[in-house]
Scaffold this motif. Structure first.
Motif, PDB file in Angstrom:
ATOM      1  N   PRO A 102      21.512  63.345 -56.384  1.00 48.20           N
ATOM      2  CA  PRO A 102      22.705  63.201 -55.383  1.00 48.20           C
ATOM      3  C   PRO A 102      22.454  62.021 -54.521  1.00 48.20           C
ATOM      4  O   PRO A 102      23.286  61.203 -53.979  1.00 48.20           O
ATOM      5  N   LEU A 103      21.243  61.710 -54.145  1.00 50.14           N
ATOM      6  CA  LEU A 103      20.682  60.989 -52.908  1.00 50.14           C
ATOM      7  C   LEU A 103      21.028  59.432 -53.651  1.00 50.14           C
ATOM      8  O   LEU A 103      21.819  58.669 -52.908  1.00 50.14           O
ATOM      9  N   LEU A 104      20.702  59.214 -54.919  1.00 46.22           N
ATOM     10  CA  LEU A 104      21.042  58.049 -55.750  1.00 46.22           C
ATOM     11  C   LEU A 104      22.664  57.790 -55.861  1.00 46.22           C
ATOM     12  O   LEU A 104      23.160  56.695 -55.458  1.00 46.22           O
TER      13      LEU A 104
ATOM     14  N   TYR B  36      26.108  68.740 -57.069  1.00 50.27           N
ATOM     15  CA  TYR B  36      27.126  68.023 -57.463  1.00 50.27           C
ATOM     16  C   TYR B  36      28.202  67.728 -56.348  1.00 50.27           C
ATOM     17  O   TYR B  36      29.323  67.348 -56.751  1.00 50.27           O
ATOM     18  N   LEU B  37      27.710  67.996 -55.128  1.00 48.36           N
ATOM     19  CA  LEU B  37      28.710  67.789 -54.024  1.00 48.36           C
ATOM     20  C   LEU B  37      29.395  66.401 -54.117  1.00 48.36           C
ATOM     21  O   LEU B  37      30.556  66.125 -53.858  1.00 48.36           O
ATOM     22  N   PHE B  38      28.434  65.479 -54.284  1.00 42.68           N
ATOM     23  CA  PHE B  38      29.002  64.007 -54.297  1.00 42.68           C
ATOM     24  C   PHE B  38      29.405  63.407 -55.637  1.00 42.68           C
ATOM     25  O   PHE B  38      29.715  62.213 -55.676  1.00 42.68           O
ATOM     26  N   SER B  39      29.943  64.144 -56.467  1.00 39.79           N
ATOM     27  CA  SER B  39      30.270  63.439 -57.744  1.00 39.79           C
ATOM     28  C   SER B  39      31.605  63.033 -57.646  1.00 39.79           C
ATOM     29  O   SER B  39      31.857  61.752 -58.268  1.00 39.79           O
TER      30      SER B  39
ATOM     31  N   ALA C  82      34.764  58.214 -57.578  1.00 32.96           N
ATOM     32  CA  ALA C  82      36.050  57.540 -56.836  1.00 32.96           C
ATOM     33  C   ALA C  82      35.506  55.983 -56.735  1.00 32.96           C
ATOM     34  O   ALA C  82      36.399  55.185 -56.988  1.00 32.96           O
ATOM     35  N   TYR C  83      34.571  55.675 -56.195  1.00 34.56           N
ATOM     36  CA  TYR C  83      34.054  54.140 -56.072  1.00 34.56           C
ATOM     37  C   TYR C  83      34.153  53.479 -57.450  1.00 34.56           C
ATOM     38  O   TYR C  83      34.407  52.335 -57.520  1.00 34.56           O
ATOM     39  N   VAL C  84      33.588  54.142 -58.587  1.00 41.00           N
ATOM     40  CA  VAL C  84      33.470  53.678 -59.774  1.00 41.00           C
ATOM     41  C   VAL C  84      35.112  53.050 -60.211  1.00 41.00           C
ATOM     42  O   VAL C  84      35.100  52.007 -60.812  1.00 41.00           O
ATOM     43  N   LEU C  85      35.959  53.895 -59.825  1.00 49.40           N
ATOM     44  CA  LEU C  85      37.385  53.805 -60.239  1.00 49.40           C
ATOM     45  C   LEU C  85      37.894  52.610 -59.244  1.00 49.40           C
ATOM     46  O   LEU C  85      38.702  51.965 -59.677  1.00 49.40           O
ATOM     47  N   VAL C  86      37.680  52.785 -58.055  1.00 44.40           N
ATOM     48  CA  VAL C  86      38.371  51.883 -57.044  1.00 44.40           C
ATOM     49  C   VAL C  86      37.675  50.523 -56.818  1.00 44.40           C
ATOM     50  O   VAL C  86      38.776  49.584 -56.787  1.00 44.40           O
TER      51      VAL C  86
END
Length: 436
Positions: free
Chosen positions: A353-355, A408-411, A416-420
């Motif tokens: 999750p840090l990554l 999985y909190l930051f999934s 979102a950024y991969v899409l945006v």
């Protein structure tokens, strides 16, 4: 390569400020787990995240103010006494712009910050704890009002091609705040260290602004007695677009710690807040290269000097990405070397999750740079993107916090950024073709 031109006054002061943050930030990040319990650490970072609700007071106004001030200052300059010289009509417009900004900021502060205090109280009061957080939260809220008013004044001055000077003020304020934090933490003040350090920095910031810019402020105040301008009508068509983007940004960047606090507990909230603070520090350092050119980009846009604008932008983005990448390498190398050390045990997010968080912030750095370029033309073409991105992150993070394991909190954040990012780049390329 002309190093003197690259490492100019603005860069030097910005770099000094960010290098100070680079040194003081890790020092505080070390002191917090040393002098606070894991539960108190959770309250510490939840305070900071809840105070980010101040975005509803700003709603992008500080960025709009910097933009409009830059367009007026493009026709002006400072003399040795820090008074404005140049076309009288632009000095008059700046005077009325500052007056409008201060009235707006004061009104928003009176409406928003009491609501922030109440919302924070109900969220923090939802957990049974022996931590004394009520009075520190009140002091922290009051100090946040002063910080907000200061930030509006600093945005106005920064728009007058004064990045270096403003960064010097921010550096002095940060030194005061950090020193007070360290002294109070070591003294065992717990959450009072966070509250009173913010208050000390806020009062110091007000004093420095009034002292260093008394000539300009006095000059502009006199002009406001003789002139007026309907800034509301001129700014509002752009401000509502900025506001939607800014509010969406809160859900993208600031909801993780409160949700962790509510669904997983204070210890996990501390891990999230600690990790986000590290990634935000890397972002801030890398973003130096964008910060120092923002007023210049605005002024190039005002003069329609596309060649100079593009050249400055490309160089700034390349240096920002390289700086952030170096920070990521340093972060994960340091964690690998300190694996199992009690200082970081259970204080940071697990590696995956840090990554995810650090990659998300890298993409945010690139998106932020493209947004600044387009906003230089007094346009905000990312409203739909920002709103949908904010809703997506808010919904997916809420669902992840409620139904999925903590890891999985930051999934939703990263996906979102991969899409945006590709979407924003397409908008950016289209915008450049229309503007050239």
């Amino acid at each position: 390569m002309n190093y003197r031109k690259i490492f100019n006054h603005d860069f030097r002061n910005t770099a000094i400020n960010q290098l100070w943050r680079l040194l003081s930030g890790p020092a505080l990040l070390i002191l917090v787990p040393l002098y606070l319990s894991s539960e108190a650490q959770g309250y510490w970072y939840t305070f900071i995240s809840m105070a980010a609700l101040a975005v509803f007071a700003d709603m992008g106004f500080s960025a709009v103010l910097l933009l409009f001030a830059s367009h007026e200052f493009a026709h002006l300059k400072f003399n040795n006494q820090k008074e404005l010289c140049g076309a009288p009509e632009h000095i008059s417009r700046l005077a009325t712009l500052l007056s409008f900004a201060m009235r707006w900021a004061s009104g928003m502060a009176l409406v928003v910050f009491p609501a922030v205090l109440l919302i924070g109280y109900f969220i923090l009061n939802g957990k049974t704890s022996q931590i004394n957080w009520q009075l520190p939260w009140l002091v922290y809220g009051v100090a946040s009002v002063i910080v907000f008013i200061n930030s509006i004044a600093l945005s106005f001055i920064e728009g007058c091609d004064s990045v270096g000077d403003i960064q010097k003020i921010r550096f002095h304020v940060s030194v005061i705040s950090v020193c007070v934090t360290v002294i109070l933490l070591i003294s065992g003040a717990d959450l009072y260290a966070l509250a009173f350090s913010l208050l000390a920095g806020a009062l110091a910031g007000t004093s420095i602004i009034l002292h260093r810019y008394k000539a300009m402020l006095g000059q502009l105040y006199k002009l406001t007695q003789l002139n007026s301008h309907p800034w509301f009508k001129e700014i509002m068509p752009l401000l509502w677009r900025f506001a939607l983007s800014w509010v969406s940004g809160y859900f993208v960047l600031s909801i993780f710690t409160p949700l962790s606090f509510s669904y997983h507990g204070a210890v996990q909230a501390g891990q999230v807040g600690f990790s986000m603070a590290i990634c935000m520090a890397m972002f801030s350092i890398a973003n130096i290269w964008i910060t120092i050119i923002t007023p210049k980009i605005n002024m190039y846009a005002a003069h329609r000097n596309t060649t100079a604008l593009d050249q400055a932008f490309r160089k700034g983005v390349a240096l920002a990405i390289a700086t952030y990448a170096a920070g990521m390498v340093a972060l994960f190398t340091g964690l690998w070397l300190m694996e199992g050390h009690p200082l970081i045990e259970n204080r940071l997010l697990p590696t995956l999750p840090l990554l995810m968080v650090s990659i998300g912030w890298l993409m945010q750095l690139i998106i932020n740079a493209m947004a600044i370029y387009m906003r230089a033309y007094k346009k905000e073409p990312l409203v739909v993107v920002s709103v949908l991105n904010g809703l997506y992150v808010a919904i997916t993070t809420l669902l992840a916090a409620k139904y999925l394991p903590f890891e999985y909190l930051f999934s939703g954040f990263t996906s979102a950024y991969v899409l945006v990012l590709p979407w924003v780049y397409w908008i950016f390329r289209s915008f450049k073709r229309r503007s050239s």
